[in-house]
Design a protein around this motif. Structure first.
Motif: not given
Lengths: 504, 504
Positions: B7-9, B18, B58, B68
């Protein structure tokens, strides 16, 4: 201006917003060091923690993603224009910083801190700073001011009665569902007791979870008021009533940090009683080796602080120390506990004697608040109400007034018996361990899951006889709970002590 | 098992994962109260904070999303199977809890805490608890143990030389780029000085940002070693070298909480010097009303603690108090500061005298570490090296060794002059305010952005004459910076004082 996008991520209780690293309007990197931003719409402003996103599917370069909490609190539609700016630290943090340095906070400072916390202006880290600084030392006056401030942050109920009673247990003892017996006794006697209870957070059941087996508990303040006007009492979930929002936020940080100070406990309990409009409260403090309070001297310190703060707030309290050595009753978990409660109210022969005795003790102390009763007559009066079936009748009326639940949730059908490893007597029970096993079995989410105790401390037991039965609804939970009980069952059987007694 | 999804956070420095609320394998709600989970793959385990997701785009119901940081640290491919479980609290948190209660931590406890923090086993809240408890009180022995523990967590450099010098400023004074003059002087003299510097985090420029105008600064340890072997000295970014990863994590919490204790500062600075293999260090402590250290007595306390800890670690240090009343040199921001530095090295007539004088003072103290020099000869020796052009030649060699930058970054083309509101003298400059304005103008991200000072404290000025010039590269930054300077320019012009002097 950025356009609001709802991002379906739950960051309770904190506000979180999501900004694209390639954002066309703001430099995401600029916010990186402090991570706190102020988000403003036309009408509303919130503080939030910023997370930087590299996926245009989550947020585009002209969007600001709002997590579920931020979206709800900013109260704007998707697509609405918003601005962000580096957040200005809430001014009240200066007082927190002085507190870290060893200073005492003034009541005005505490009020500002608690107000900011209640409207989510503090990040979890900032809340941790306040709690840890306070855990270092907190004066009695600070505790008093914190209690007052917390009571002010939410709904404040008023009742048209000279005496509004309540009964509160500090928790930690599985199966201790006395409120569900005390409340109908008080109702039948005729005092007002608008009881709000919590749901389990890390325990296998809260009073609200157990009551929910029988009736609806998520009532609004208006619904709660109608039940109390009709039946003198209610047994509802406090989460819907919002009596101390600051407390809910503080707990969300206290729990992961395992901060559980006397001062914070007093402020948490008494602020809610104050906000609920209670005037007279019995407080049950179980004392035992695996309870929240582990020694008589700790119990006395807690009582003294509670009495001081209550006194200053004009609350009459009566603190009762009870046996916290083991669970109360037989069942642990919503359905099993509700079964015990109803057995006591029915005066059934199999009703757990300890639950009945403790409920009568506490109900008696509550009734003693009634000036119409002669001193000390409360206990006998409570017993008369229970024995005569008036308490049961009151409970049925309360259930109907709140909304009766669909009948017959039954204990989970997957069962396993945990047996005695040898002949002897039960000499100790680990409340914390039993609660964890019951929770692993599925309580409170599966109402029927939990533990049914067959033996209590002092009981003789033979090798292979059942100590307790695990109930589960799903096989994965069942396997986890059994494995946990295998590792450490939480019940000590002592052979030496047993030898004489069992043969005798 | 769940399948890993990236997840690109960016949740730096924390690990975040998540989980779908509808997850088929785990009950997301079960993790909600404590929010910390242990994620395990075949080979790797990490602790992470859990966020619950209601959007199948998501994460799906059979997936675990890894932010990340978590993805990088778990080191598995997308789609790999992983398990999660409620995290067990790091054992070292027990010591933190005792610290909160007022106990002193043992060196072994501190080592365990710092090691856990450095590998991201603490949540930000838990780090805050450690820092706040330590901010309450920290003994000298605790500071020493913290310094030792921090130095152990990262890379430890060794140099084949009896004396390895360094020079460090505690920061807070804009434009104070003496390292870029001291280092080439030391290089020309022939001592080893493997200098690592920081990038700006909340300031308008760090030495690494300013050096980057001239040369590559993101060097690996091996590249850094080659530069030092060739030129005696390097001027690289410490972020690539990983000398004290625990410090980087601690700073990520200290900064938002604005915790800046003497003890933490000493541990942070000296742990990095120790890890870098330095043996002799000059430490510059600017003292001034808007500097980090605001009084002589605070400066002395800081020096004493530093000297004690350095002594115990076998580090020779020489603490120098300098004037922290105002910025050093004229430029604030990478390009403007690099211009000042090169002017000093070129012995140009317009070179800022204060920057030159301070660099010579500090370089002299560094050279005094050389046993070959007679006591106190360092200052004269440094001046000879600078005046003769040897320092400039050394700087050019260092730049070439690190990798020369593309020439001619120039100051931002959008300019506005902030002028004197009346005749008088400049009597005060607010370092903090000027830094904020320079940062708002775009520094350090836009190398050419910043502030160019035309007047310093004591200078006479007439109404309408320029106090400083703002440089920006983008109009939105430019407008923000001008607005901020309009509100409070950060420079005080005193008319009374002026009257006499200007006429004189």
């Amino acid at each position: 201006m950025l356009k609001v996008k709802k991002v379906a991520i739950d960051t309770d209780p904190e506000n979180t917003v999501f900004l694209s690293r390639q954002c066309a309007l703001y430099r995401a990197e600029e916010f990186r060091a402090l991570k706190r931003v102020e988000v403003s719409s036309d009408s509303q402003r919130i503080l939030a923690t910023l997370q930087i996103v590299d996926d245009p599917e989550i947020v585009g370069t002209d969007e600001l993603g709002l997590g579920q909490q931020a979206f709800r609190r900013l109260k704007v539609a998707e697509g609405s224009p918003v601005k962000i700016a580096q957040a200005t630290r809430p001014r009240s943090l200066d007082a927190v910083r002085r507190k870290i340095g060893g200073e005492v906070m003034t009541p005005a400072e505490i009020e500002e801190i608690i107000a900011d916390i209640s409207v989510h202006r503090y990040s979890p880290m900032e809340i941790a700073a306040f709690l840890v600084a306070s855990a270092g030392f907190t004066t009695t006056e600070e505790t008093l001011a914190t209690t007052r401030a917390m009571a002010k942050t939410g709904a404040e109920l008023k009742w048209d009665a000279p005496i509004v009673v309540d009964k509160h247990c500090i928790g930690g003892i599985p199966g201790n569902r006395t409120s569900m017996i005390v409340a109908p006794i008080v109702a039948a006697h005729g005092l007002l007791m608008p009881k709000t209870s919590s749901r389990a957070i890390t325990s296998p059941s809260g009073t609200a979870d157990t009551m929910e087996v029988l009736a609806k508990v998520s009532l609004s303040i208006e619904e709660m008021r109608r039940v109390v006007e009709k039946e003198n009492v209610c047994l509802v979930w406090g989460g819907h009533v919002n009596l101390s929002p600051a407390d809910d936020v503080l707990i969300s940080v206290e729990r992961p940090l395992a901060i559980d100070t006397r001062e914070q406990m007093v402020a948490s309990i008494l602020s809610k009683k104050l906000a609920a409009g209670s005037t007279h409260v019995v407080i049950d403090i179980p004392v035992g080796p695996t309870a929240k309070v582990r020694s008589q001297s700790d119990a006395v310190r807690l009582r003294k602080l509670m009495e001081y703060v209550a006194d200053e707030l004009g609350l009459v309290i009566d603190v009762v120390f009870t046996d916290g050595a083991q669970p109360v009753g037989r069942g642990i978990g919503p359905v099993l506990e509700a079964r015990d409660v109803m057995a006591v109210l029915h005066n059934a022969p199999e009703a757990p004697a300890d639950l009945r005795a403790r409920a009568l003790l506490l109900a008696g102390r509550v009734l003693d608040f009634d000036p119409a009763l002669r001193g000390g007559a409360g206990r006998a009066c409570a017993q008369e109400i229970l024995d005569s079936g008036k308490a049961l009748a009151a409970m049925e009326r309360i259930i109907d007034a709140q909304g009766r639940a669909a009948p017959a949730s039954s204990p989970g059908g997957l069962t396993a018996d945990v047996v005695a490893p040898k002949n002897g007597h039960v000499t100790a029970m680990d409340c914390f361990r039993l609660a964890r096993i019951a929770r692993r079995a599925g309580a409170p989410m599966d109402k029927g899951a939990g533990i049914d105790l067959f033996r209590k401390i002092g009981d003789p037991v033979k090798k292979g006889e059942t100590l307790y039965r695990i109930h589960s609804c799903f096989s994965s939970d069942f396997e986890f709970a059994k494995a946990m009980a295998d590792e450490d069952a939480g019940v000590t059987v002592d052979a030496t002590h047993a030898a004489g007694s069992v043969e005798a």
